[in-house]
Design a protein around this motif. Sequence first.
Motif, PDB file in Angstrom:
ATOM      1  N   LYS A  64       1.565   7.976  11.693  1.00 32.96           N
ATOM      2  CA  LYS A  64       0.256   8.064  12.337  1.00 32.96           C
ATOM      3  C   LYS A  64      -0.805   7.358  11.495  1.00 32.96           C
ATOM      4  O   LYS A  64      -1.666   6.638  12.018  1.00 32.96           O
ATOM      5  CB  LYS A  64      -0.126   9.536  12.551  1.00 32.96           C
ATOM      6  N   TYR A  65      -0.729   7.559  10.180  1.00 31.70           N
ATOM      7  CA  TYR A  65      -1.646   6.875   9.266  1.00 31.70           C
ATOM      8  C   TYR A  65      -1.467   5.354   9.380  1.00 31.70           C
ATOM      9  O   TYR A  65      -2.448   4.603   9.430  1.00 31.70           O
ATOM     10  CB  TYR A  65      -1.379   7.336   7.842  1.00 31.70           C
ATOM     11  N   ALA A  66      -0.218   4.905   9.427  1.00 32.75           N
ATOM     12  CA  ALA A  66       0.063   3.464   9.558  1.00 32.75           C
ATOM     13  C   ALA A  66      -0.483   2.912  10.870  1.00 32.75           C
ATOM     14  O   ALA A  66      -1.047   1.813  10.913  1.00 32.75           O
ATOM     15  CB  ALA A  66       1.567   3.220   9.460  1.00 32.75           C
ATOM     16  N   PHE A  67      -0.329   3.693  11.930  1.00 32.81           N
ATOM     17  CA  PHE A  67      -0.820   3.271  13.251  1.00 32.81           C
ATOM     18  C   PHE A  67      -2.339   3.143  13.252  1.00 32.81           C
ATOM     19  O   PHE A  67      -2.895   2.113  13.660  1.00 32.81           O
ATOM     20  CB  PHE A  67      -0.363   4.275  14.308  1.00 32.81           C
ATOM     21  N   TYR A  68      -3.026   4.169  12.787  1.00 29.70           N
ATOM     22  CA  TYR A  68      -4.492   4.171  12.832  1.00 29.70           C
ATOM     23  C   TYR A  68      -5.107   3.166  11.862  1.00 29.70           C
ATOM     24  O   TYR A  68      -6.263   2.770  12.034  1.00 29.70           O
ATOM     25  CB  TYR A  68      -5.029   5.569  12.551  1.00 29.70           C
ATOM     26  N   ASN A  69      -4.339   2.743  10.867  1.00 28.88           N
ATOM     27  CA  ASN A  69      -4.843   1.759   9.916  1.00 28.88           C
ATOM     28  C   ASN A  69      -4.258   0.368  10.136  1.00 28.88           C
ATOM     29  O   ASN A  69      -4.372  -0.510   9.271  1.00 28.88           O
ATOM     30  CB  ASN A  69      -4.599   2.241   8.488  1.00 28.88           C
ATOM     31  N   ASN A  70      -3.603   0.204  11.282  1.00 29.72           N
ATOM     32  CA  ASN A  70      -3.191  -1.118  11.758  1.00 29.72           C
ATOM     33  C   ASN A  70      -2.228  -1.842  10.814  1.00 29.72           C
ATOM     34  O   ASN A  70      -2.354  -3.044  10.565  1.00 29.72           O
ATOM     35  CB  ASN A  70      -4.422  -1.997  12.004  1.00 29.72           C
ATOM     36  N   TYR A  71      -1.220  -1.113  10.298  1.00 27.28           N
ATOM     37  CA  TYR A  71      -0.214  -1.747   9.448  1.00 27.28           C
ATOM     38  C   TYR A  71       0.818  -2.490  10.303  1.00 27.28           C
ATOM     39  O   TYR A  71       1.134  -2.078  11.429  1.00 27.28           O
ATOM     40  CB  TYR A  71       0.477  -0.712   8.569  1.00 27.28           C
TER      41      TYR A  71
ATOM     42  N   ASN B 281       8.885  -2.398  12.273  1.00 27.16           N
ATOM     43  CA  ASN B 281       7.779  -3.274  12.645  1.00 27.16           C
ATOM     44  C   ASN B 281       6.670  -2.488  13.338  1.00 27.16           C
ATOM     45  O   ASN B 281       6.743  -1.269  13.500  1.00 27.16           O
ATOM     46  CB  ASN B 281       8.275  -4.446  13.503  1.00 27.16           C
ATOM     47  N   LYS B 282       5.643  -3.208  13.746  1.00 26.17           N
ATOM     48  CA  LYS B 282       4.451  -2.562  14.297  1.00 26.17           C
ATOM     49  C   LYS B 282       4.739  -1.803  15.584  1.00 26.17           C
ATOM     50  O   LYS B 282       4.183  -0.722  15.821  1.00 26.17           O
ATOM     51  CB  LYS B 282       3.380  -3.629  14.544  1.00 26.17           C
ATOM     52  N   GLU B 283       5.587  -2.363  16.425  1.00 27.75           N
ATOM     53  CA  GLU B 283       5.901  -1.706  17.695  1.00 27.75           C
ATOM     54  C   GLU B 283       6.552  -0.349  17.465  1.00 27.75           C
ATOM     55  O   GLU B 283       6.234   0.635  18.146  1.00 27.75           O
ATOM     56  CB  GLU B 283       6.807  -2.609  18.540  1.00 27.75           C
ATOM     57  N   ILE B 284       7.449  -0.276  16.499  1.00 26.73           N
ATOM     58  CA  ILE B 284       8.115   0.998  16.219  1.00 26.73           C
ATOM     59  C   ILE B 284       7.176   1.956  15.487  1.00 26.73           C
ATOM     60  O   ILE B 284       7.251   3.174  15.680  1.00 26.73           O
ATOM     61  CB  ILE B 284       9.423   0.766  15.443  1.00 26.73           C
TER      62      ILE B 284
ATOM     63  N   ASP C  91       0.838  -1.195   0.000  1.00 28.67           N
ATOM     64  CA  ASP C  91       0.000   0.000   0.000  1.00 28.67           C
ATOM     65  C   ASP C  91       0.875   1.249   0.000  1.00 28.67           C
ATOM     66  O   ASP C  91       2.048   1.215   0.410  1.00 28.67           O
ATOM     67  CB  ASP C  91      -0.904   0.008   1.229  1.00 28.67           C
ATOM     68  N   VAL C  92       0.292   2.352  -0.428  1.00 29.23           N
ATOM     69  CA  VAL C  92       1.023   3.616  -0.535  1.00 29.23           C
ATOM     70  C   VAL C  92       0.228   4.736   0.118  1.00 29.23           C
ATOM     71  O   VAL C  92      -0.996   4.809  -0.033  1.00 29.23           O
ATOM     72  CB  VAL C  92       1.270   3.983  -2.020  1.00 29.23           C
ATOM     73  N   ILE C  93       0.914   5.597   0.852  1.00 32.79           N
ATOM     74  CA  ILE C  93       0.350   6.873   1.275  1.00 32.79           C
ATOM     75  C   ILE C  93       1.395   7.957   1.009  1.00 32.79           C
ATOM     76  O   ILE C  93       2.522   7.865   1.490  1.00 32.79           O
ATOM     77  CB  ILE C  93      -0.103   6.870   2.758  1.00 32.79           C
ATOM     78  N   VAL C  94       1.038   8.910   0.180  1.00 27.85           N
ATOM     79  CA  VAL C  94       1.918  10.040  -0.100  1.00 27.85           C
ATOM     80  C   VAL C  94       1.545  11.169   0.860  1.00 27.85           C
ATOM     81  O   VAL C  94       0.363  11.500   1.008  1.00 27.85           O
ATOM     82  CB  VAL C  94       1.777  10.518  -1.558  1.00 27.85           C
ATOM     83  N   ILE C  95       2.535  11.749   1.495  1.00 27.43           N
ATOM     84  CA  ILE C  95       2.312  12.897   2.369  1.00 27.43           C
ATOM     85  C   ILE C  95       2.755  14.142   1.614  1.00 27.43           C
ATOM     86  O   ILE C  95       3.959  14.406   1.472  1.00 27.43           O
ATOM     87  CB  ILE C  95       3.084  12.771   3.698  1.00 27.43           C
ATOM     88  N   ASN C  96       1.792  14.880   1.103  1.00 21.76           N
ATOM     89  CA  ASN C  96       2.082  16.103   0.372  1.00 21.76           C
ATOM     90  C   ASN C  96       2.368  17.209   1.377  1.00 21.76           C
ATOM     91  O   ASN C  96       1.462  17.784   1.979  1.00 21.76           O
ATOM     92  CB  ASN C  96       0.894  16.468  -0.523  1.00 21.76           C
ATOM     93  N   ASP C  97       3.646  17.509   1.538  1.00 16.61           N
ATOM     94  CA  ASP C  97       4.108  18.379   2.626  1.00 16.61           C
ATOM     95  C   ASP C  97       4.031  19.864   2.239  1.00 16.61           C
ATOM     96  O   ASP C  97       5.035  20.558   2.171  1.00 16.61           O
ATOM     97  CB  ASP C  97       5.540  17.993   3.009  1.00 16.61           C
TER      98      ASP C  97
ATOM     99  N   PHE D  72       6.785   5.707  16.741  1.00 15.74           N
ATOM    100  CA  PHE D  72       7.001   6.874  15.870  1.00 15.74           C
ATOM    101  C   PHE D  72       5.725   7.695  15.692  1.00 15.74           C
ATOM    102  O   PHE D  72       5.793   8.910  15.463  1.00 15.74           O
ATOM    103  CB  PHE D  72       7.524   6.421  14.511  1.00 15.74           C
ATOM    104  N   ALA D  73       4.573   7.052  15.759  1.00 13.95           N
ATOM    105  CA  ALA D  73       3.313   7.790  15.648  1.00 13.95           C
ATOM    106  C   ALA D  73       3.149   8.763  16.811  1.00 13.95           C
ATOM    107  O   ALA D  73       2.536   9.825  16.665  1.00 13.95           O
ATOM    108  CB  ALA D  73       2.131   6.820  15.601  1.00 13.95           C
TER     109      ALA D  73
END
Length: 241
Positions: free
Chosen positions: A81-88, A168-171, A40-46, A175-176
């Motif tokens: 944060k996106y990865a955390f909330y979407n359970n990656y 991994n998930k813990e990190i 999966d991909v999420i682009v963060i347009n900064d 980081f989130a």
Amino acid sequence: MKNLQKKILLIIPAYNEEDNISMIYNSIKEFNKNNKINYDVIVINDGSKDKTGEILDKEKIPHIDLIHNLGIGGAVQTGYKYAFYNNYDIAIQFDGDGQHDINYVSKLIDPILKNKADFVIGSRFIDNTSAFKTSFSRRIGIRIISSFIHLFARVKVYDTTSGFRACNKEIINLFAISYPLEYPEPITTVELVKRGYRIKEVGVNMNERQGGVSSIHAWKNAYYMLNVCLSIIVASTRRYK
């Protein structure tokens, strides 16, 4: 758990990447199709000031638009944060300038899948996998940073500024919540070592920037080096739970 059973996310920070972002996303889609895999991909347009946002909208590329430019640290943490909330299960930082090679993602995440590492750094210098090494002046700076990390964190990391990294998930969860806004690559390495996480460096191929302009300019180098080395010292002396 096998690779295909893991939820894997590529976090792509992008600031003024109108020349690259479409090509990068399409190369990932093509890789997924050819290899019957799903990164999966999420682009963060900064807060881009060019046509990056327009391209992301027009081509329906998954993205988050930041109202203001937060810099690499803030953009990448948004991805975590996106990865955390979407359970990656695994998150991979993947530059938006064409330097990182999608073909090496499997090598990057392999130690995590085999539970041999919690955090993996893709390196240009650990072996001869990558023909492109970056400029001579930057290689000198990277060696200095490497020496500081070795001195204060007691771990040898060769490609200290590599943005091609997997965790991994813990990190992801860590980081989130907490991620440095400045000098995130070397500082997070030190912090993770101090927290007792397993870090591994693997050889990957990297390319020259495919277009656009780097956010790191030559006149900033001395200031950057001084501050990153001081930040390493501070990070290494902190107490971590």
